[in-house]
Design a protein around this motif. Structure first.
Motif, PDB file in Angstrom:
ATOM      1  N   LEU A   1      23.579 -24.014  12.219  1.00  0.00           N
ATOM      2  CA  LEU A   1      24.040 -23.826  13.765  1.00  0.00           C
ATOM      3  C   LEU A   1      24.153 -25.214  13.582  1.00  0.00           C
ATOM      4  N   GLU A   2      23.967 -26.206  13.778  1.00  0.00           N
ATOM      5  CA  GLU A   2      23.337 -28.058  14.245  1.00  0.00           C
ATOM      6  C   GLU A   2      24.501 -28.510  13.826  1.00  0.00           C
ATOM      7  N   MET A   3      24.735 -28.385  12.088  1.00  0.00           N
ATOM      8  CA  MET A   3      25.864 -29.147  11.583  1.00  0.00           C
ATOM      9  C   MET A   3      27.113 -28.185  11.928  1.00  0.00           C
ATOM     10  N   MET A   4      27.553 -26.745  12.349  1.00  0.00           N
ATOM     11  CA  MET A   4      28.720 -26.347  12.187  1.00  0.00           C
ATOM     12  C   MET A   4      29.315 -26.721  13.786  1.00  0.00           C
ATOM     13  N   LYS A   5      28.140 -27.075  14.528  1.00  0.00           N
ATOM     14  CA  LYS A   5      28.257 -27.833  16.223  1.00  0.00           C
ATOM     15  C   LYS A   5      29.101 -29.090  16.026  1.00  0.00           C
ATOM     16  N   LYS A   6      28.115 -30.219  15.185  1.00  0.00           N
ATOM     17  CA  LYS A   6      28.413 -31.019  14.475  1.00  0.00           C
ATOM     18  C   LYS A   6      30.235 -30.750  14.185  1.00  0.00           C
ATOM     19  N   LEU A   7      30.565 -29.950  13.297  1.00  0.00           N
ATOM     20  CA  LEU A   7      31.428 -30.163  12.300  1.00  0.00           C
ATOM     21  C   LEU A   7      33.208 -29.193  13.472  1.00  0.00           C
ATOM     22  N   VAL A   8      32.416 -28.403  14.065  1.00  0.00           N
ATOM     23  CA  VAL A   8      33.496 -28.106  14.863  1.00  0.00           C
ATOM     24  C   VAL A   8      34.305 -28.379  15.749  1.00  0.00           C
ATOM     25  N   ASN A   9      32.885 -28.709  17.217  1.00  0.00           N
ATOM     26  CA  ASN A   9      33.282 -29.132  18.580  1.00  0.00           C
ATOM     27  C   ASN A   9      33.519 -30.614  18.627  1.00  0.00           C
ATOM     28  N   ASP A  10      32.498 -31.089  17.243  1.00  0.00           N
ATOM     29  CA  ASP A  10      32.545 -32.886  17.474  1.00  0.00           C
ATOM     30  C   ASP A  10      33.469 -33.393  16.365  1.00  0.00           C
ATOM     31  N   LYS A  11      34.189 -32.205  15.825  1.00  0.00           N
ATOM     32  CA  LYS A  11      35.240 -33.206  14.986  1.00  0.00           C
ATOM     33  C   LYS A  11      34.686 -34.024  14.046  1.00  0.00           C
ATOM     34  N   GLU A  12      33.028 -34.105  13.799  1.00  0.00           N
ATOM     35  CA  GLU A  12      32.767 -34.556  12.758  1.00  0.00           C
ATOM     36  C   GLU A  12      33.188 -34.343  11.167  1.00  0.00           C
ATOM     37  N   ASP A  13      33.093 -35.235  10.643  1.00  0.00           N
ATOM     38  CA  ASP A  13      33.933 -34.760   8.945  1.00  0.00           C
ATOM     39  C   ASP A  13      33.045 -34.133   8.424  1.00  0.00           C
ATOM     40  N   ALA A  14      33.315 -33.562   7.407  1.00  0.00           N
ATOM     41  CA  ALA A  14      32.409 -32.226   6.407  1.00  0.00           C
ATOM     42  C   ALA A  14      31.371 -32.885   5.306  1.00  0.00           C
ATOM     43  N   ASP A  15      32.287 -34.400   4.862  1.00  0.00           N
ATOM     44  CA  ASP A  15      31.250 -34.877   3.953  1.00  0.00           C
ATOM     45  C   ASP A  15      30.309 -35.878   4.631  1.00  0.00           C
ATOM     46  N   THR A  16      30.123 -36.011   6.069  1.00  0.00           N
ATOM     47  CA  THR A  16      29.639 -36.697   7.083  1.00  0.00           C
ATOM     48  C   THR A  16      28.078 -35.970   6.898  1.00  0.00           C
ATOM     49  N   VAL A  17      28.759 -34.998   8.080  1.00  0.00           N
ATOM     50  CA  VAL A  17      27.742 -34.197   8.392  1.00  0.00           C
ATOM     51  C   VAL A  17      27.018 -33.617   6.875  1.00  0.00           C
TER      52      VAL A  17
ATOM     53  N   LEU B   1      32.318 -11.665  14.639  1.00  0.00           N
ATOM     54  CA  LEU B   1      31.961 -13.368  14.081  1.00  0.00           C
ATOM     55  C   LEU B   1      31.243 -13.566  13.646  1.00  0.00           C
ATOM     56  N   TYR B   2      31.230 -14.735  13.303  1.00  0.00           N
ATOM     57  CA  TYR B   2      29.692 -15.026  11.777  1.00  0.00           C
ATOM     58  C   TYR B   2      28.448 -16.076  12.999  1.00  0.00           C
ATOM     59  N   THR B   3      27.753 -14.998  12.580  1.00  0.00           N
ATOM     60  CA  THR B   3      25.821 -15.872  13.576  1.00  0.00           C
ATOM     61  C   THR B   3      25.832 -17.211  13.671  1.00  0.00           C
ATOM     62  N   THR B   4      26.608 -18.072  13.100  1.00  0.00           N
ATOM     63  CA  THR B   4      26.303 -19.523  13.493  1.00  0.00           C
ATOM     64  C   THR B   4      27.690 -20.104  14.016  1.00  0.00           C
ATOM     65  N   ASP B   5      28.533 -18.504  14.622  1.00  0.00           N
ATOM     66  CA  ASP B   5      29.941 -19.671  15.292  1.00  0.00           C
ATOM     67  C   ASP B   5      29.360 -19.848  16.584  1.00  0.00           C
ATOM     68  N   PRO B   6      29.665 -21.667  17.052  1.00  0.00           N
ATOM     69  CA  PRO B   6      28.928 -22.059  18.247  1.00  0.00           C
ATOM     70  C   PRO B   6      29.586 -21.492  19.257  1.00  0.00           C
ATOM     71  N   ALA B   7      30.892 -21.027  19.003  1.00  0.00           N
ATOM     72  CA  ALA B   7      31.447 -20.814  19.905  1.00  0.00           C
ATOM     73  C   ALA B   7      30.928 -19.348  20.673  1.00  0.00           C
ATOM     74  N   ILE B   8      29.532 -18.680  20.005  1.00  0.00           N
ATOM     75  CA  ILE B   8      28.852 -17.872  20.203  1.00  0.00           C
ATOM     76  C   ILE B   8      28.316 -17.852  21.848  1.00  0.00           C
ATOM     77  N   VAL B   9      27.140 -19.220  21.639  1.00  0.00           N
ATOM     78  CA  VAL B   9      26.443 -19.556  22.410  1.00  0.00           C
ATOM     79  C   VAL B   9      27.532 -20.912  24.084  1.00  0.00           C
ATOM     80  N   ALA B  10      28.578 -21.573  23.177  1.00  0.00           N
ATOM     81  CA  ALA B  10      29.510 -21.851  24.528  1.00  0.00           C
ATOM     82  C   ALA B  10      30.217 -20.880  25.100  1.00  0.00           C
TER      83      ALA B  10
END
Length: 304
Positions: free
Chosen positions: A276-292, A219-228
């Motif tokens: 890490l914060e951006m990846m949470k928005k991208l992966v967990n919150d399903k925000e669009d990458a261009d918006t993030v 796993l990559y260390t900025t994967d939000p799943a590691i904490v979640a």
């Protein structure tokens, strides 16, 4: 990194397009060698696509024309395209760039050592710009239950038990020095089975790990799943996985001073916490990458 079907930042581009006739749908073609448009590329996982989108927007804010060629594939596919000029700008991870594409025998581990070797050994057609503080390193991670059962704290602790385990990872991990080859050489760790997946399949890897279909995962260390999911990243005391600072790799003829300044400004602001914060928005919150990407650039004061 987190889905087999990587988050689309542009029209989906697949490796099958690489065999086409060189039209606009081919992610490995474009005017990256000094024409009007700077071709910004990305690998086939969402974090890298997000970084590429940040680069693209930062360049566009300076009045530069950008062509996006995202979701190209692994380093083994895209690196030569940057060297040849088919891609002008690429968000790289300096340690992996050195050990996978430039010098597989390098023993450099620190940011400074790695970047010094890259500046010395990269082909003359390309160069690295400033590295960000942001890092996303490879890891071998296990569930909390597996860690407790086998008393796993470091990679070395895997040696007596790995033969009874399955390691899940991107297919290229098996043959990389910073991967299966290095695990055996540095720590004496050899897994009984290897489950290969696409490099973008981090979400699948996490599910396999939680379902005990694999007992360890790259796993990559900025994967939000590691904490979640309270996963355990095994410590790497011998620095098998070197520094992996986010670093722009550019084709020299594709970027002018204005472009370099824009990219270096991104590196000056980008931290691991930001990523890490951006990846949470991208992966967990399903925000669009261009918006993030736009929100981060705005908060960092990098958009006019």
């Amino acid at each position: 990194m987190y889905r087999v079907a990587a988050l689309a930042l542009t029209t989906a581009l697949t490796l099958t397009a690489c065999g086409g006739g060189g039209g606009d749908d081919n992610p490995l073609t474009g005017d990256g060698g000094g024409g009007e448009s700077i071709v910004v590329g990305s690998a086939n996982f969402p974090e890298n696509q997000l970084l590429a989108e940040i680069y693209a927007q930062a360049l566009e804010d300076k009045g530069l024309k950008v062509t996006r060629k995202f979701d190209i594939g692994a380093r083994e596919v895209y690196y030569d395209q940057v060297v040849k000029g088919g891609i002008g700008v690429f968000p790289e991870y300096n340690g992996a760039l050195l050990s996978v594409a430039v010098d597989k025998d390098s023993t450099a581990t620190s940011t400074e050592e790695i970047n010094a070797e890259l500046r010395e050994k990269l082909p003359k057609s390309v160069e690295i710009l400033d590295s960000a503080a942001a890092e996303d390193k490879d890891s071998v991670s296990v569930t909390a239950e597996t860690a407790a059962e086998y008393d796993l704290k470091t990679l070395a602790d895997l040696k007596p038990v790995a033969g009874d385990m399955t390691l899940g990872a991107g297919s290229e991990f098996k043959t990389r020095v910073q991967g299966g080859v290095g695990l055996k050489k540095v720590y004496g760790v050899e897994f009984g089975k290897f489950q290969p997946l696409d490099a973008g399949a981090q979400t699948t890897l996490v599910k396999l790990l939680k379902d005990d279909k694999v007992q360890a995962a790259n796993l990559y260390t900025t994967d939000p799943a590691i904490v979640a999911d309270k996963l355990v990243v095994l410590e790497d005391p011998k620095n098998l996985f070197s520094s992996q600072n986010v670093t722009p790799l550019v084709h020299r003829d594709a970027v002018n001073d204005k472009a370099k300044q824009a990219l270096n400004a991104v590196s000056a602001e980008l931290t691991t916490e930001d990523l890490l914060e951006m990846m949470k928005k991208l992966v967990n919150d399903k925000e669009d990458a261009d918006t993030v990407a736009e929100d981060w650039l705005t908060a960092a004061g990098l958009l006019s």
